[in-house]
Write a protein that holds these residues in place. Structure first.
Motif, PDB file in Angstrom:
ATOM      1  N   TYR B 215       2.576  14.276  30.953  1.00  0.00           N
ATOM      2  CA  TYR B 215       2.684  13.749  32.206  1.00  0.00           C
ATOM      3  C   TYR B 215       1.377  12.707  32.326  1.00  0.00           C
ATOM      4  O   TYR B 215       0.585  12.622  31.348  1.00  0.00           O
ATOM      5  CB  TYR B 215       2.708  14.647  33.414  1.00  0.00           C
ATOM      6  CG  TYR B 215       3.792  15.538  33.498  1.00  0.00           C
ATOM      7  CD1 TYR B 215       4.515  14.961  34.532  1.00  0.00           C
ATOM      8  CD2 TYR B 215       3.953  16.432  32.716  1.00  0.00           C
ATOM      9  CE1 TYR B 215       5.838  15.753  34.581  1.00  0.00           C
ATOM     10  CE2 TYR B 215       5.285  17.542  32.928  1.00  0.00           C
ATOM     11  CZ  TYR B 215       6.135  17.029  33.960  1.00  0.00           C
ATOM     12  OH  TYR B 215       7.170  17.499  34.132  1.00  0.00           O
ATOM     13  N   GLN B 303       6.324  11.625  34.548  1.00  0.00           N
ATOM     14  CA  GLN B 303       6.372  11.728  32.989  1.00  0.00           C
ATOM     15  C   GLN B 303       5.628  10.613  32.414  1.00  0.00           C
ATOM     16  O   GLN B 303       5.693   9.599  32.791  1.00  0.00           O
ATOM     17  CB  GLN B 303       7.759  12.058  32.535  1.00  0.00           C
ATOM     18  CG  GLN B 303       8.524  13.173  33.015  1.00  0.00           C
ATOM     19  CD  GLN B 303       8.552  14.408  31.996  1.00  0.00           C
ATOM     20  OE1 GLN B 303       7.952  14.150  31.000  1.00  0.00           O
ATOM     21  NE2 GLN B 303       8.980  15.318  32.344  1.00  0.00           N
ATOM     22  N   GLN B 304       4.916  10.824  31.103  1.00  0.00           N
ATOM     23  CA  GLN B 304       4.672   9.825  30.511  1.00  0.00           C
ATOM     24  C   GLN B 304       5.611   8.862  29.675  1.00  0.00           C
ATOM     25  O   GLN B 304       6.780   9.130  29.647  1.00  0.00           O
ATOM     26  CB  GLN B 304       3.869  10.367  28.948  1.00  0.00           C
ATOM     27  CG  GLN B 304       2.521  10.265  28.975  1.00  0.00           C
ATOM     28  CD  GLN B 304       1.878  11.035  27.686  1.00  0.00           C
ATOM     29  OE1 GLN B 304       2.359  10.682  26.602  1.00  0.00           O
ATOM     30  NE2 GLN B 304       1.083  12.019  28.091  1.00  0.00           N
ATOM     31  N   SER B 305       5.356   7.317  29.779  1.00  0.00           N
ATOM     32  CA  SER B 305       6.096   6.581  29.215  1.00  0.00           C
ATOM     33  C   SER B 305       5.677   6.045  27.893  1.00  0.00           C
ATOM     34  O   SER B 305       4.848   5.599  27.674  1.00  0.00           O
ATOM     35  CB  SER B 305       6.125   5.328  30.034  1.00  0.00           C
ATOM     36  OG  SER B 305       6.809   5.631  31.287  1.00  0.00           O
TER      37      SER B 305
END
Lengths: 557, 557
Positions: B215, B303-305
């Motif tokens: 995240y 969320q992480q990209s």
């Protein structure tokens, strides 16, 4: 739904190679989910009147609507409020000029004309108003409220009157301030996507206006054809796009409103960033018209997403549903627009009640529906099929189908949106709209079922009042709809349910009203979701804005 | 930057066929943009002290910092506040127990130890505090504030002390309530992405914690290594992720705070939806510590990209920049994470000042930088190249480059983030952080340049105090940074600039403080962005929460 792409393990893998069965559903009208609601409502759960006030069922369609004062005998008219006189009416008629802007039941007998403004669409609440005013401008709203405040006349602001908790109709003889004549779109900036519109603009009108320009309103719900954007903001409506575009606390950039003393609250900013003082408009968002009347809204609108995909799948436990949600957030990330939960019992009931053929052949204890919305169909299909391949490969999901066209999209959505209607099949339904931390969200359904079963109330035969206890909802938002369909009215059921459900939710720091608001219905229960400190602070805010308490009395806090 | 993918017309089309030069930049550390700020700051514009209080320049690095009471002689100590006595100190020492939690300048000479809490990082503000308290729990904060309120002792809440408007340091002898000891992450739900943490957790610590779990914190800014998340919320920090994740008014789900009388504001909800009463926490978001002290934050984290792409291009007019932004919103839609504007003059100044080689060979009146962040590198590259092909084919954009690796990503970002530093090359800079409706955003720069030119103040030679008038900023957020680099201090410049700039912005309903807040600096100018009605309402809210006015006095409104 034999022709939809079934995606069991190896079949999916084959599909991935040929790139054929994973079909995209392009340019779907965003309102399609709403089609299945069958009626108007202020939320994405149109058939969810609260259980308070007794079981809701077939009687709701009877012709006469009980007065709210009869259903809630504990409510007493505030003696500080003046009675409407012909002089008051004269003032309003002169102010508003046009005949059509005033429905006057004080000096004339127009009970029938007043009825639609006195009752709600669920036919659950009914007030005693004698006067409906339809102002055409913010200035008129200001003059009306100043006069009402000076003369101690109580007021109910009314938008599309599509709420679920009795917030938009009078209880006693409050004047109805109907906003339908304030229905102009004031401006739209095609570069920034910022829309400014009167409070009385119907949500669907705003959305259609925006769609012509390649944008959408950041809120969508079943009642879009009737509800007003001012009412949406006043009730902080959640709806179908919340997972993707966030709440109105983030998307509303500015408000114009009139405070109870007639002061114009002029904060109609069209700026994304403005760090100059307290963000007071936030108090009006979700304030349910108790602090003032919203007259215009400035809101940030996202671009349209031409690509829409929907998948439906079966899972073997609630833990797997949580896992699937985590994976969806990770892999579908920016295109995930809905993640809905339906338990197996709700699907089975639908099958029984309307003889519906379910999309999957096997039976599963849980089902999820995923929707994606994005700017590129190929990319989205690709992401969705990778996701499905992964969750099926890892046995997070047992079986699934992917819609191939708009009809199938609607068909899959109907498995989620059709539940509410089917639950009424046997009679009435006890319904709760709750927010619960995700890890415990479904536990309440099991606990409630166990409790009612232990009390001997659940069963397949006529002597059992309760048909079943089911749960479904906007899992992506942590919003559970706990439903208890019943065959017959039995006081024992309500006794087992309340305060049990509220206490259960309070223990987990959940919310007893996720998106429907407080209104008349939930007013007594706010203490389950907010501390005494918070409620006391709220009361001080109310007193500050509305010392005479004329705005939407008998409701909220 | 010879090896980056140049994307002029036909070259791009060739590139599209081979799918080679359009290279993806995967797994870029999200903090990379911050690298170029060179110092700590509470915003994404770290070198942006306001012009108020005189021109900022080389003198800012001198050793002694002027007392705020000297720079702002109009500020007078509130005589209702008590003077700190040894008895007061004794109470706090007993309460907090540990020696390290109290820096006592009342009974001891610890001026040097107090200095870091009395001054800000820009060395522009300096207070006279004699006491710093470092509570370790919400209960301790509550007891401190109750005592302060009972004894009329003024308090300044202090987070990482990285603000730009003097909000986090005392003016006179206010007690500093430093939150650094409240630095625990309380909980994180890996399914919902909801983080609950103490106010004193450093932003970078929270972000690193989240990144380990896939995240990110929905806020990023240059000062992330020092600033506290409590301070971020209290100042409603904007930062680098606002275009993508929205403002803190939407992402913060709950707050715990202590009100001036010691009451614990317990609204630490972990729910996305909770429609049970007024959303009071919103008043504390951006309240700059004037209503209470935030002790914990509940926030929804995305969320992480993994995929990050950056492009830089030249355009021939501001109209084309607006067109490009519209196209970017439409085509890049869900993956667009930044759209930054730099005028040609700012890029030229950078070239001159630090002999920087610019990414494009030709000269253009405007440049834009686009960043995308998404879950799938191939999809994102594909979308970005389609977009670039379109905007170049339609001649919206004249020329452009696309970063091929992390070094080039940083290099392109430096063309935007390096501007601030370069502008100080000749001496001081007048700086304004403004929100302006997008269609008129750049007009202010032209109008200001024209005004200063007409007054004979702008030129290439020594007798002209003004080097140039430039504009750049977060175009995606409607946030302009108007900058006037100067060779020498000349009273005429300030006279031409103020109140001209504020009046210009006010006429367009813009904001005189987009993201930096009010603090000491902008307090006198709130009237340019808020009506008297709104400011009066704010004052009533302040009086309601803090009747004795002990919280962060002499600032805000």
């Amino acid at each position: 739904m034999a022709s939809s792409a079934r995606i069991a393990g190896s079949a999916l893998r084959r599909a991935r190679c040929s790139h054929a069965p994973i079909h995209r559903v392009a340019r779907l009208h965003p309102a399609i989910q709403a089609r299945w609601t069958g009626t108007t409502s202020a939320t994405s759960e149109p058939h969810q009147p609260d259980a308070q006030g007794g079981v809701e069922g077939k009687t709701a369609s009877s012709k006469t609507v009980k007065f709210t004062t009869e259903s809630y005998p504990q409510l007493k008219r505030n003696p500080n409020f003046a009675d409407l006189s012909p002089d008051h009416v004269k003032y309003f008629k002169e102010l508003l000029g046009s005949e059509s802007a005033v429905i006057d039941g004080v000096t004339a007998d127009v009970a029938e004309d007043l009825e639609p403004f006195n009752s709600d669409w669920m036919r659950k609440f009914r007030g005693h108003t004698k006067l409906v005013l339809k102002p055409g401008s913010t200035e008129e709203v200001s003059k009306i409220l100043k006069y009402c405040n000076d003369n101690s006349l109580a007021v109910v602001p009314q938008g599309g009157n599509t709420g679920l908790v009795g917030g938009s109709v009078p209880v006693f003889d409050e004047i109805v301030l109907n906003m339908s004549r304030m229905n102009k779109i004031r401006s739209f900036d095609e570069t920034s996507g910022i829309l400014v519109a009167d409070a009385g603009v119907i949500l669907e009108v705003a959305d259609n206006f925006l769609q012509d320009k390649g944008y959408v309103f950041p809120l969508d719900l079943g009642a879009k054809g009737s509800c007003h954007i001012g009412g949406n903001v006043a009730t902080n409506a959640g709806g179908l796009r919340l997972l993707r575009y966030g709440s109105l606390h983030g998307t509303v950039l500015g408000l114009e409103a009139v405070l109870p003393d007639g002061t114009v609250f002029d904060d109609l900013s069209k700026l994304r960033k403005n760090n100059t003082g307290y963000d007071l408009k936030q108090l009006l968002i979700g304030g349910e018209g108790t602090l003032g009347v919203i007259t215009a809204v400035s809101i940030m609108c996202p671009q349209q997403s031409p690509a829409v995909n929907v998948a439906y799948f079966g899972l073997e436990s609630y833990e797997k549903c949580q896992q699937a949600f985590r994976e969806a957030r990770g892999q579908l990330s920016e295109i995930l627009s809905a993640f809905e939960l339906m338990d197996g019992r709700s699907q089975k009931i639908m099958q029984k009640a309307v003889d519906k053929k379910l999309p999957l052949e096997g039976e599963y204890p849980f089902y999820c529906l995923i929707e994606t919305k994005g700017s590129n169909s190929d990319h989205d299909s690709d992401k969705l099929s990778s996701f499905l391949e992964h969750v099926m490969g890892e046995e997070i999901v047992q079986d699934g189908v992917l819609a191939q066209d708009q009809t199938q999209v609607a068909e899959l959505w109907s498995c989620r949106e059709g539940i509410t209607e089917c639950l009424g099949h046997w009679g009435g339904v006890y319904k709760y709209d709750l927010s619960i931390p995700l890890n415990e969200l479904y536990q309440l359904v099991d606990d409630t079922r166990e409790r009612l079963t232990k009390a001997g109330l659940v069963g397949d035969t006529e002597e059992h009042p309760v048909v079943d206890v089911v749960g479904y909802g906007h899992m992506g938002d942590g919003n559970l709809h706990l439903n208890v369909p019943t065959r017959s009215f039995d006081k024992r059921v309500e006794k087992e349910l309340e305060p049990f459900v509220y206490e259960w939710v309070a223990k987990r720091n959940g919310s007893i009203s996720a998106e429907h608001g407080l209104g008349v219905t939930k007013k007594p229960y706010i203490g389950y979701s907010r501390s005494e400190t918070m409620v006391n602070l709220m009361k001080q805010i109310k007193d500050l804005f509305d010392p005479k308490g004329i705005m939407n009395p008998y409701k909220y806090i």
